[in-house]
Design an enzyme around this catalytic site. Sequence first.
Site, PDB file in Angstrom:
ATOM      1  CD  GLN A 266     -34.027  20.636 -13.705  1.00  0.00           C
ATOM      2  OE1 GLN A 266     -33.294  20.281 -14.616  1.00  0.00           O
ATOM      3  NE2 GLN A 266     -34.199  19.906 -12.613  1.00  0.00           N
ATOM      4  CG  HIS A 269     -28.684  20.784 -13.589  1.00  0.00           C
ATOM      5  ND1 HIS A 269     -27.974  19.662 -13.255  1.00  0.00           N
ATOM      6  CD2 HIS A 269     -29.991  20.467 -13.416  1.00  0.00           C
ATOM      7  CE1 HIS A 269     -28.804  18.697 -12.892  1.00  0.00           C
ATOM      8  NE2 HIS A 269     -30.035  19.153 -12.982  1.00  0.00           N
ATOM      9  CD  GLU A 334     -34.059  17.861 -19.183  1.00  0.00           C
ATOM     10  OE1 GLU A 334     -33.295  16.907 -18.917  1.00  0.00           O
ATOM     11  OE2 GLU A 334     -33.740  19.055 -19.002  1.00  0.00           O
ATOM     12  CG  HIS A 335     -37.232  18.064 -16.006  1.00  0.00           C
ATOM     13  ND1 HIS A 335     -36.014  18.662 -16.297  1.00  0.00           N
ATOM     14  CD2 HIS A 335     -36.960  16.773 -15.700  1.00  0.00           C
ATOM     15  CE1 HIS A 335     -35.055  17.765 -16.164  1.00  0.00           C
ATOM     16  NE2 HIS A 335     -35.592  16.599 -15.801  1.00  0.00           N
ATOM     17  CG  ASP A 368     -33.552  15.098 -11.762  1.00  0.00           C
ATOM     18  OD1 ASP A 368     -33.937  14.804 -12.908  1.00  0.00           O
ATOM     19  OD2 ASP A 368     -33.076  16.207 -11.475  1.00  0.00           O
ATOM     20  CG  HIS A 427     -37.242  -6.279 -56.459  1.00  0.00           C
ATOM     21  ND1 HIS A 427     -35.987  -5.933 -56.885  1.00  0.00           N
ATOM     22  CD2 HIS A 427     -37.281  -5.998 -55.132  1.00  0.00           C
ATOM     23  CE1 HIS A 427     -35.287  -5.455 -55.876  1.00  0.00           C
ATOM     24  NE2 HIS A 427     -36.049  -5.486 -54.789  1.00  0.00           N
TER      25      HIS A 427
END
Length: 440
Positions: A266, A269, A334-335, A368, A427
């Site tokens: 990660q 990235h 996230e992971h 991934d 109504h």
Amino acid sequence: MSVAIRHLDTRAADFDAEFQRVLHWSAETDAAIESRVADILADVRQRGDVAVLEYTARFDGVAAAAMADLELGREALHTALEQVTPAQRAALEAAAARVRQYHERQLEACGRSWQYRDADGTLLGQKVTPLDRVGIYVPGGKAAYPSSVLMNAIPAQVAGVPEIVMVVPTPRGERNALVLAAAAVAGAHRVFTIGGAQAVGALAYGTATVPRVDKITGPGNAYVASAKRRVFGQVGIDMIAGPSEILVLADGSTPAEWVAMDLFSQAEHDELAQSILLCPDAGYIAQVQAAIDRLLPGMPRRDVIRASLEGRGALIRTRSMAEACDISNRIAPEHLEISAADPHRWEPLLKHAGAIFLGAYTSESLGDYCAGPNHVLPTSGTARFSSPLGVYDFQKRSSLIEVSEAGAHTLGPIAAELAYGEGLQAHAQAAEFRLKPRIQ
């Protein structure tokens, strides 16, 4: 030279303060970006294709006389599929098959219409229908992401979306064959070589050439994220993604080199990506640090990895694996890897994560690319309230109600009572009219 990644200990008096410093990340977009994006979107909305052509020439260095020159037909996609190596094609098709199979299971579980009838004959249910047209944004700047094509287009296809429009920037006119091959495999219907805020605007508002879509999914840079945020409401969006994240819960049973490389996966990235290890074993944390120092010099993206680990990474010693699970829930990563001898012991304690990877052999990188579940995941703690991209993101639900005469006599007084309480007489009377005999 040793990587100066933070070492924290939950026993320390200042742990909470230091921990918050690790987690801190501002999602605020630069004011200059926001202003520029607003101008681009307004221009695309007003001038359509002409504006998109101008911005594509200015930002991507691609001059085209007409938008037709920026659209790739099916032949171009299949040509790209033929051009990639046999190994690349086999990998694309194998990954696509697994992603499709997973999302077909998802469709069976949550993507079907249903209905039932009460004892009085009233029908109630839910009608699930696909969106008419979706746009998928595929990044094409610093790197090419064929996996993003698969992860966005295939669940849309499985959901039954009849038209998938893909946009991908091609800086200086360089088209990535693997990305285009992925579009052929995943079933994208139309592909435009445009990107940035102008591509988002074209999808959201429609132009003479680019059709207006109902939803835009897929990651992008700060300009793309800002544009997606601004057009939300005009169209749907999947999420506003922040920097990528990985959290590893380790009990010390996995080779330290494996965990170090997972943290790298990660960190490579970008410099703002976050990699954190939680472990109760101080000796094991030292082994992971040593593995990081040993392996980093051999990584092509070592400068990015180092900046990420030193800027936002942490190796955290906890009192126990149970405490590590509690901290993980606070992070909502996230992971999330459970790199433990018995991962199923700890999984029930974990509530918030985009994706949970169980066991030493389950590297995040498999998720991934080819495991099957979607890799478009909530970041920046949003896993507390949001989910991975899936079939359900490309569908909408309509409630079905068919009230029988007997049902109207049961429900009418209830509705009227509540409507009068709200001061909505029409109504109430609409319900009460149905309690009287019908005049033929």
